[in-house]
Structure formats: C-alpha cells, structure tokens
Design an enzyme around this catalytic site. Structure first.
Site, PDB file in Angstrom:
ATOM      1  N   TRP A 102     -10.163 -11.634  31.091  1.00 28.06           N
ATOM      2  CA  TRP A 102      -9.157 -11.487  29.854  1.00 28.06           C
ATOM      3  C   TRP A 102      -9.631 -11.931  28.472  1.00 28.06           C
ATOM      4  CZ3 TRP A 102      -6.917  -7.338  30.972  1.00 28.06           C
ATOM      5  CH2 TRP A 102      -6.358  -7.084  32.287  1.00 28.06           C
ATOM      6  N   ASP A 172      -3.329 -16.420  24.998  1.00 28.31           N
ATOM      7  CA  ASP A 172      -2.849 -15.263  25.892  1.00 28.31           C
ATOM      8  C   ASP A 172      -1.956 -16.161  27.138  1.00 28.31           C
ATOM      9  OD1 ASP A 172      -2.273 -13.384  27.882  1.00 28.31           O
ATOM     10  OD2 ASP A 172      -4.543 -12.750  27.862  1.00 28.31           O
ATOM     11  N   LYS A 196       4.285  -9.599  34.223  1.00 33.23           N
ATOM     12  CA  LYS A 196       4.001 -10.909  35.155  1.00 33.23           C
ATOM     13  C   LYS A 196       5.169 -11.682  35.698  1.00 33.23           C
ATOM     14  CE  LYS A 196      -0.309  -9.189  34.410  1.00 33.23           C
ATOM     15  NZ  LYS A 196      -1.190  -9.967  33.469  1.00 33.23           N
TER      16      LYS A 196
HETATM   17  C1  LIG Z   1      -2.668  -9.179  32.962  1.00 31.03           C
HETATM   18  C2  LIG Z   1      -3.144  -9.793  31.658  1.00 31.03           C
HETATM   19  C3  LIG Z   1      -3.451  -9.074  30.747  1.00 31.03           C
HETATM   20  C4  LIG Z   1      -3.628  -7.737  30.406  1.00 31.03           C
HETATM   21  O1  LIG Z   1      -2.120  -7.650  29.823  1.00 31.03           O
HETATM   22  P1  LIG Z   1      -1.756  -5.860  29.564  1.00 31.03           P
HETATM   23  O2  LIG Z   1      -0.247  -6.005  29.272  1.00 31.03           O
HETATM   24  O3  LIG Z   1      -1.886  -5.046  30.841  1.00 31.03           O
HETATM   25  O4  LIG Z   1      -2.562  -5.360  28.612  1.00 31.03           O
HETATM   26  C5  LIG Z   1      -4.112  -9.791  29.737  1.00 31.03           C
HETATM   27  N1  LIG Z   1      -4.201 -11.303  29.898  1.00 31.03           N
HETATM   28  C6  LIG Z   1      -3.824 -11.856  30.873  1.00 31.03           C
HETATM   29  C7  LIG Z   1      -3.994 -13.437  30.975  1.00 31.03           C
HETATM   30  C8  LIG Z   1      -3.204 -11.024  31.986  1.00 31.03           C
HETATM   31  O5  LIG Z   1      -2.682 -11.815  32.991  1.00 31.03           O
END
Ligand SMILES: *Cc1c(COP(=O)(O)O)cnc(C)c1O
Length: 361
Positions: A102, A172, A196
């Site tokens: 990511w 993030d 999540k």
């Molecule tokens: C799942 C995830 C993403 C991607 O998220 P989307 O909403 O599908 O774009 C990005 N960063 C992390 C750390 C994730 O766990």
C-alpha cells in the site's frame, strides 16, 4: 449455516448488534417511513445522521477542532492521488517510507505529481519489519512525509512515529483506524478506507489539519479538491449515505458497548496475544513479521510447507473459521482481528490450529 468467524482483511466483520439494529431499522428509519438507503441526503433526517456520525468520530478519536473531518468515496486508493494533488504544492516534493504494497502504491501515485522520495524501505526484507529511520533521513523541505501506519498485508505497524519535525506527517490508517487510541495532533492528515474497521466498503474518512488546506494543483479534478468537500460539509455530491449510517452505528457500539478506544485496545491486544503466544510456542506454525513491529490487527503466519498451508486452509469449510488465506502476494495464512472479531473467534482459531498441529506432529 450459523454465523462464521470471518478473518478477512477487508471487507471484514461488522459487530452483530450493529447488523441487528440496521435490520430493525431497514424498512422504516425512526418513523420516517423509509430506509436510510432511500432518503434524500439533503433531508433533515439524513442531515442528523451525517452530523451525529462526525460528532461521534470526533468524540471517540478525540479529534481536535483544528482538524476537518471528511466523508468521501474512492477508497484509500484515491487518497494516494488526492494527498499529493492537494498537499505537494509548496516545494513539490514529499518523503515516502515503504513498508509494504500500500505504501508502494501511494509512493508510485505521488511520483506522478512531484518528487516522491523514498527515504526508507524494508522491501529487501520482504516487508517483514519497519525500516530503521536515521535522524538525517528526512527532507526538511518536504511538503509532507507519508507512512502506512499498519501494514495490512505483512502484519507490521509503526509502534513509534517517525520524527519529522515541522514536516506534516500523513498516514494511511485504513487497517488500524479505531483499533486503539491515536494522537491525531501528531499528524497533518489521516485517511482510511472504511471497510476494515468502520463500515462497509464505499466510505473513505479523511482527517485533515485545517492550516494544511490550500490551493490544489491546477489540473486537480473538482472531486479531488479537499477545500470543495470542506466547504460543502462532505455534501458536494451524494455521499455514501448508507455506509455513513452504518459507521454511525459502529461508532455508537464502540462508545457505548465497548467503552471507547482505550478499552477496545485492551481487548485487541488480548486477542492478538492469544494468537501470538500460540505461534511463538508452536512447532508447526510461525508468524512472519518481526516481533518488535507486530501488528495487532493483521497477523500473517505460515507452516513452512505449502502443502500443509493448503491443507490447513482447506479445513476452513467445516470449522466456521473463514478467509484465513494470506494475501496472494505472500501466501500462507493471515488472521485479521479487527474490533468486531470476538475473543471467542480467536480462541476457536487457536484451538483449531492446535488440533491441526497435533495431527501433523
Ligand atoms: C485496504 C487498504 C487500502 C486500500 O483501500 P481501498 O479502500 O480498497 O482503496 C489501502 N491501504 C491500506 C493500509 C489498506 O489496508
């Protein structure tokens, strides 16, 4: 089939009381004669849902008044572009720390808009740990420094934040949002896809320090401009109405039933310990992340044999423990233990692993 324990990294389990409440309110939300899915997003009854959700998020996360809260769409992945388009505007450079896929994707996207400098990376170590950060690693003139706080695929997390001085830290937090208290004031911007730990897929939360909102790059699409969404209170266009409503129910559950973030952190640590303690004494299974950087929301593990990994995963069908397959890029197994995973689910997993181990000793 009874409800299963779902260990998916996302979309993942939602608290059962939340799903029951949503079911009760499905056809007629609070006497409005409509489902939340059907009502106008500009109606007073929906306005109340949006405002309550923001107030609850601010309260639970203790977000200072000096921060905006935005409810957007496009997933965390859209933020990979939206962050540089809005923030990489002074010196046109930013620092990125690579701790997994990511973070890599975020850096690649940012590199399309300016200089996205990789100042540290654990790629050589298959991202099993968080890289060391020497004091001189950071660029003092970077517009921001980006990290992925919890690495969903590799099961690592920053247990200490990098010291970036006056350079705003952007994180993030998709897979650790609401899993433990977080000092929001240490960050310039936080973002998370909701699927999540907060709500169904479709909602993206952005928490942004007010003084960082400036003019975005010239070509930035209107929908990618933070100040447009701020001015319109996340209502520039139709927001993901139902996802926000579920987020409201999840936040109420977190506050009223679970006792808030300090309390959920204790529970999450206990759940993670249950699995890590088993892994650390097992002669068959072992965790793949470095001990000092272990995540307590995402726990990857392997047997060391692809044949046994496959056999273990096949056993899912009759155990009611599902989605334990590791990310396609790393293989093995992964158990994601978000807030809605009850302790009994982790105990059932450990019990099953123990039985599997005995059978294969
Ligand atoms: C799942 C995830 C993403 C991607 O998220 P989307 O909403 O599908 O774009 C990005 N960063 C992390 C750390 C994730 O766990």
């Amino acid at each position: 089939m009874p409800r299963v324990y779902n260990f998916s990294a996302g979309p993942s389990m939602l608290p059962e009381p939340v799903l029951r409440r949503a079911a009760q309110e499905m056809l007629n939300y609070k006497g409005s004669g409509q489902s939340v899915m059907e009502m106008s997003h500009r109606s007073p009854v929906y306005q109340d849902i949006l405002e309550t959700t923001e107030a609850l998020l601010r309260e639970v996360m203790q977000i200072p008044d000096s921060y905006h809260v935005l409810f957007l769409q496009g997933g965390a992945s859209s933020q990979f572009a939206m962050v540089p388009m809005n923030l990489m505007t002074q010196n046109k450079k930013a620092d990125y720390i690579l701790t997994g896929q990511w973070a890599e994707k975020a850096q690649k996207e940012a590199a399309r808009y300016g200089e996205a400098k990789i100042i540290a990376s654990s790629r050589e170590k298959q991202y099993a740990c968080i890289p060391d950060l020497a004091a001189g690693s950071f660029s003092p003139d970077a517009d921001y420094c980006h990290i992925c706080l919890n690495n969903t695929i590799y099961g690592t997390r920053f247990s200490r934040l990098p010291s970036t001085g006056d350079v705003p830290l952007v994180a993030d937090i998709s897979s650790c949002i609401l899993s433990a208290p977080l000092d929001v004031s240490s960050f310039g911007l936080l973002y998370a896809g909701a699927q999540k730990n907060l709500a169904p897929a479709g909602l993206t939360v952005v928490i942004l320090r007010k003084d960082l909102v400036g003019q975005p790059m010239e070509q930035t699409p209107t929908m990618f401009q933070y100040h447009i969404h701020i001015k319109n209170h996340s209502m520039y266009n139709t927001p993901p109405c139902y996802c926000i409503y579920i987020a409201m129910l999840v936040l109420k559950w977190l506050k009223e039933d679970m006792g808030g973030l300090a309390s959920i952190e204790r529970i999450n640590r206990k759940k993670a310990s249950l699995l890590y303690d088993f892994l650390d004494q097992s002669s068959l299974f072992h965790g793949t992340a470095c001990k000092q950087d272990r995540s307590f929301t995402n726990i990857p593990f392997v047997t060391g044999s692809q044949v046994l990994d496959a056999e273990f995963l096949e056993s899912e069908e009759h155990t009611g423990l599902i989605n334990l397959k590791g990310h396609r890029s790393v293989g093995g197994m992964r158990a994601s233990l978000y807030n809605a995973m009850p302790e009994q689910g982790v105990a059932a997993l450990v019990e099953h692993m123990d039985q599997f181990e005995r059978k294969h000793r």
